[in-house]
Design a protein around this motif. Structure first.
Motif, PDB file in Angstrom:
ATOM      1  N   ARG A  26      96.823  67.356  29.499  1.00 21.75           N
ATOM      2  CA  ARG A  26      97.649  66.246  29.967  1.00 21.75           C
ATOM      3  C   ARG A  26      96.847  64.958  29.918  1.00 21.75           C
ATOM      4  O   ARG A  26      95.668  64.966  29.591  1.00 21.75           O
ATOM      5  N   HIS A  27      97.539  63.840  30.248  1.00 20.40           N
ATOM      6  CA  HIS A  27      96.880  62.536  30.116  1.00 20.40           C
ATOM      7  C   HIS A  27      95.898  62.314  31.260  1.00 20.40           C
ATOM      8  O   HIS A  27      96.230  62.525  32.416  1.00 20.40           O
ATOM      9  N   GLY A  28      94.685  61.866  30.921  1.00 22.13           N
ATOM     10  CA  GLY A  28      93.675  61.571  31.930  1.00 22.13           C
ATOM     11  C   GLY A  28      93.258  60.111  31.859  1.00 22.13           C
ATOM     12  O   GLY A  28      93.977  59.276  31.297  1.00 22.13           O
ATOM     13  N   SER A  29      92.097  59.818  32.405  1.00 28.97           N
ATOM     14  CA  SER A  29      91.615  58.439  32.474  1.00 28.97           C
ATOM     15  C   SER A  29      91.321  57.894  31.081  1.00 28.97           C
ATOM     16  O   SER A  29      90.900  58.630  30.196  1.00 28.97           O
ATOM     17  N   MET A  30      91.536  56.641  30.911  1.00 26.57           N
ATOM     18  CA  MET A  30      91.173  55.906  29.701  1.00 26.57           C
ATOM     19  C   MET A  30      91.758  56.545  28.433  1.00 26.57           C
ATOM     20  O   MET A  30      91.109  56.606  27.392  1.00 26.57           O
ATOM     21  N   GLY A  31      92.981  57.046  28.554  1.00 28.72           N
ATOM     22  CA  GLY A  31      93.669  57.568  27.374  1.00 28.72           C
ATOM     23  C   GLY A  31      93.190  58.929  26.903  1.00 28.72           C
ATOM     24  O   GLY A  31      93.623  59.417  25.846  1.00 28.72           O
ATOM     25  N   ALA A  32      92.321  59.569  27.673  1.00 29.19           N
ATOM     26  CA  ALA A  32      91.810  60.884  27.260  1.00 29.19           C
ATOM     27  C   ALA A  32      92.869  61.958  27.458  1.00 29.19           C
ATOM     28  O   ALA A  32      93.838  61.789  28.202  1.00 29.19           O
ATOM     29  N   SER A  33      92.654  63.071  26.784  1.00 38.57           N
ATOM     30  CA  SER A  33      93.475  64.251  26.979  1.00 38.57           C
ATOM     31  C   SER A  33      92.597  65.248  27.746  1.00 38.57           C
ATOM     32  O   SER A  33      91.470  65.548  27.326  1.00 38.57           O
ATOM     33  N   ILE A  34      93.112  65.738  28.900  1.00 42.03           N
ATOM     34  CA  ILE A  34      92.241  66.516  29.803  1.00 42.03           C
ATOM     35  C   ILE A  34      92.899  67.822  30.244  1.00 42.03           C
ATOM     36  O   ILE A  34      94.121  67.977  30.143  1.00 42.03           O
ATOM     37  N   ALA A  35      92.100  68.727  30.769  1.00 41.45           N
ATOM     38  CA  ALA A  35      92.611  69.949  31.406  1.00 41.45           C
ATOM     39  C   ALA A  35      91.550  70.466  32.363  1.00 41.45           C
ATOM     40  O   ALA A  35      90.351  70.352  32.095  1.00 41.45           O
ATOM     41  N   PHE A  36      92.020  71.025  33.496  1.00 37.90           N
ATOM     42  CA  PHE A  36      91.101  71.574  34.510  1.00 37.90           C
ATOM     43  C   PHE A  36      91.042  73.102  34.437  1.00 37.90           C
ATOM     44  O   PHE A  36      92.048  73.769  34.165  1.00 37.90           O
ATOM     45  N   LEU A  37      89.844  73.621  34.734  1.00 42.95           N
ATOM     46  CA  LEU A  37      89.602  75.064  34.829  1.00 42.95           C
ATOM     47  C   LEU A  37      89.323  75.391  36.290  1.00 42.95           C
ATOM     48  O   LEU A  37      88.729  74.571  37.015  1.00 42.95           O
ATOM     49  N   HIS A  38      89.718  76.574  36.739  1.00 40.26           N
ATOM     50  CA  HIS A  38      89.674  76.871  38.173  1.00 40.26           C
ATOM     51  C   HIS A  38      88.245  77.083  38.678  1.00 40.26           C
ATOM     52  O   HIS A  38      87.484  77.862  38.087  1.00 40.26           O
ATOM     53  N   PRO A  39      87.893  76.428  39.801  1.00 43.32           N
ATOM     54  CA  PRO A  39      86.519  76.571  40.316  1.00 43.32           C
ATOM     55  C   PRO A  39      86.174  78.001  40.717  1.00 43.32           C
ATOM     56  O   PRO A  39      85.011  78.404  40.649  1.00 43.32           O
ATOM     57  N   LYS A  40      87.185  78.764  41.125  1.00 44.67           N
ATOM     58  CA  LYS A  40      86.899  80.128  41.613  1.00 44.67           C
ATOM     59  C   LYS A  40      86.419  81.043  40.491  1.00 44.67           C
ATOM     60  O   LYS A  40      85.833  82.093  40.765  1.00 44.67           O
ATOM     61  N   ASP A  41      86.682  80.671  39.236  1.00 38.36           N
ATOM     62  CA  ASP A  41      86.211  81.490  38.108  1.00 38.36           C
ATOM     63  C   ASP A  41      84.988  80.886  37.431  1.00 38.36           C
ATOM     64  O   ASP A  41      84.510  81.409  36.434  1.00 38.36           O
ATOM     65  N   LEU A  42      84.495  79.759  37.969  1.00 35.54           N
ATOM     66  CA  LEU A  42      83.344  79.090  37.342  1.00 35.54           C
ATOM     67  C   LEU A  42      82.277  78.768  38.388  1.00 35.54           C
ATOM     68  O   LEU A  42      81.779  77.629  38.451  1.00 35.54           O
ATOM     69  N   GLY A  43      81.954  79.761  39.177  1.00 37.36           N
ATOM     70  CA  GLY A  43      80.839  79.615  40.111  1.00 37.36           C
ATOM     71  C   GLY A  43      81.031  78.511  41.130  1.00 37.36           C
ATOM     72  O   GLY A  43      80.057  77.899  41.575  1.00 37.36           O
ATOM     73  N   GLY A  44      82.312  78.244  41.482  1.00 35.57           N
ATOM     74  CA  GLY A  44      82.566  77.265  42.537  1.00 35.57           C
ATOM     75  C   GLY A  44      82.590  75.828  42.055  1.00 35.57           C
ATOM     76  O   GLY A  44      82.630  74.906  42.872  1.00 35.57           O
ATOM     77  N   VAL A  45      82.598  75.638  40.722  1.00 37.48           N
ATOM     78  CA  VAL A  45      82.601  74.267  40.191  1.00 37.48           C
ATOM     79  C   VAL A  45      83.944  73.972  39.522  1.00 37.48           C
ATOM     80  O   VAL A  45      84.298  74.606  38.516  1.00 37.48           O
ATOM     81  N   LEU A  46      84.694  73.040  40.095  1.00 38.36           N
ATOM     82  CA  LEU A  46      85.909  72.570  39.431  1.00 38.36           C
ATOM     83  C   LEU A  46      85.480  71.869  38.143  1.00 38.36           C
ATOM     84  O   LEU A  46      84.644  70.955  38.162  1.00 38.36           O
ATOM     85  N   THR A  47      86.020  72.328  37.012  1.00 36.01           N
ATOM     86  CA  THR A  47      85.543  71.891  35.697  1.00 36.01           C
ATOM     87  C   THR A  47      86.698  71.293  34.901  1.00 36.01           C
ATOM     88  O   THR A  47      87.782  71.868  34.840  1.00 36.01           O
ATOM     89  N   GLU A  48      86.449  70.136  34.317  1.00 37.80           N
ATOM     90  CA  GLU A  48      87.458  69.415  33.550  1.00 37.80           C
ATOM     91  C   GLU A  48      86.991  69.323  32.104  1.00 37.80           C
ATOM     92  O   GLU A  48      85.809  69.042  31.845  1.00 37.80           O
ATOM     93  N   LEU A  49      87.902  69.571  31.169  1.00 39.16           N
ATOM     94  CA  LEU A  49      87.618  69.368  29.742  1.00 39.16           C
ATOM     95  C   LEU A  49      88.222  68.034  29.345  1.00 39.16           C
ATOM     96  O   LEU A  49      89.356  67.721  29.720  1.00 39.16           O
ATOM     97  N   VAL A  50      87.486  67.248  28.581  1.00 39.19           N
ATOM     98  CA  VAL A  50      87.929  65.891  28.231  1.00 39.19           C
ATOM     99  C   VAL A  50      87.803  65.679  26.728  1.00 39.19           C
ATOM    100  O   VAL A  50      86.708  65.763  26.169  1.00 39.19           O
ATOM    101  N   GLN A  51      88.937  65.413  26.116  1.00 41.47           N
ATOM    102  CA  GLN A  51      88.925  64.963  24.718  1.00 41.47           C
ATOM    103  C   GLN A  51      89.184  63.459  24.759  1.00 41.47           C
ATOM    104  O   GLN A  51      90.286  63.015  25.086  1.00 41.47           O
ATOM    105  N   ALA A  52      88.141  62.693  24.483  1.00 46.32           N
ATOM    106  CA  ALA A  52      88.242  61.235  24.626  1.00 46.32           C
ATOM    107  C   ALA A  52      89.269  60.680  23.645  1.00 46.32           C
ATOM    108  O   ALA A  52      89.486  61.248  22.558  1.00 46.32           O
TER     109      ALA A  52
END
Ligand code: CMX
Ligand code: CO
Length: 150
Positions: free
Chosen positions: A120-146
């Motif tokens: 979905r749309h993120g900051s500064m026109g990027a395309s983003i998606a979040f991954l769940h923190p519970k499956d990544l060692g407690g870290v909320l993780t975002e993928l960003v395609q600028a």
């Protein structure tokens, strides 16, 4: 070994209670500059992006790197709930990827829970998606395609 999917650290997302005061703190402490201020009603946040590296020195990284300061618009939002539970601090890490749709498909297939099934749309026109923190060692993780450089 799969080829590395992450191209850089795009941003560190930091939860704060007072955006203007925290922006002033980062400006005066580190000499950083705000490059975007946005409100995302859907995410329940008001935010500022401060540039650390603009990416032109390393075009292979496919974008720059930033500090993202986040103030909740309401208590019942991801950042509002985080602040109530943990207080101010690091909320998530955003990593650069070349193709967020392809990255989501690969990561989803590996069994990691996706917060966003589709980019979905993120900051500064990027395309983003979040991954769940519970499956990544407690870290909320975002993928960003600028957004493509203009
Ligand atoms: N980092 C690590 N863990 C987190 C977390 C965070 N930022 N946010 C929540 N959690 C943990 C909680 O501690 C809790 O753990 P326990 O079950 O062990 O108690 C669990 O996740 C559930 O927490 P919750 O407060 O009930 O939160 P929800 O399940 O309603 O939502 C999440 C969690 C990740 C799905 C939600 O925060 C989300 O959708 N985040 C993505 C969107 C977002 O953060 N937007 C703001 C930033 C926008 C931007 O960067 O542009
Ligand atoms: Co972010």
């Amino acid at each position: 070994m799969p080829a590395a999917m992450l191209t850089r650290i795009d941003h560190v997302g930091i939860a704060c209670r007072d955006l203007d005061a925290t922006v002033a703190l980062y400006e005066s402490t580190f000499g950083l500059t705000v490059v975007a201020r946005e409100t995302h009603e859907d995410q329940g946040v008001r935010e500022a992006m401060l540039v650390v590296a603009d990416g032109r020195d390393n075009p292979a990284a496919l974008g720059g790197s930033y500090v993202q300061l986040l103030e909740p618009l309401r208590e019942d939002s991801p950042v509002g709930k985080f602040l109530a539970r943990n207080g101010e601090g690091v909320h998530h890490i955003g990593y650069g990827v070349a193709d967020v749709g392809a990255a989501l498909a690969t990561i989803g297939a590996s069994g990691i829970r996706l917060v966003d099934e589709r980019p979905r749309h993120g900051s500064m026109g990027a395309s983003i998606a979040f991954l769940h923190p519970k499956d990544l060692g407690g870290v909320l993780t975002e993928l960003v395609q600028a957004a493509p450089a203009t």
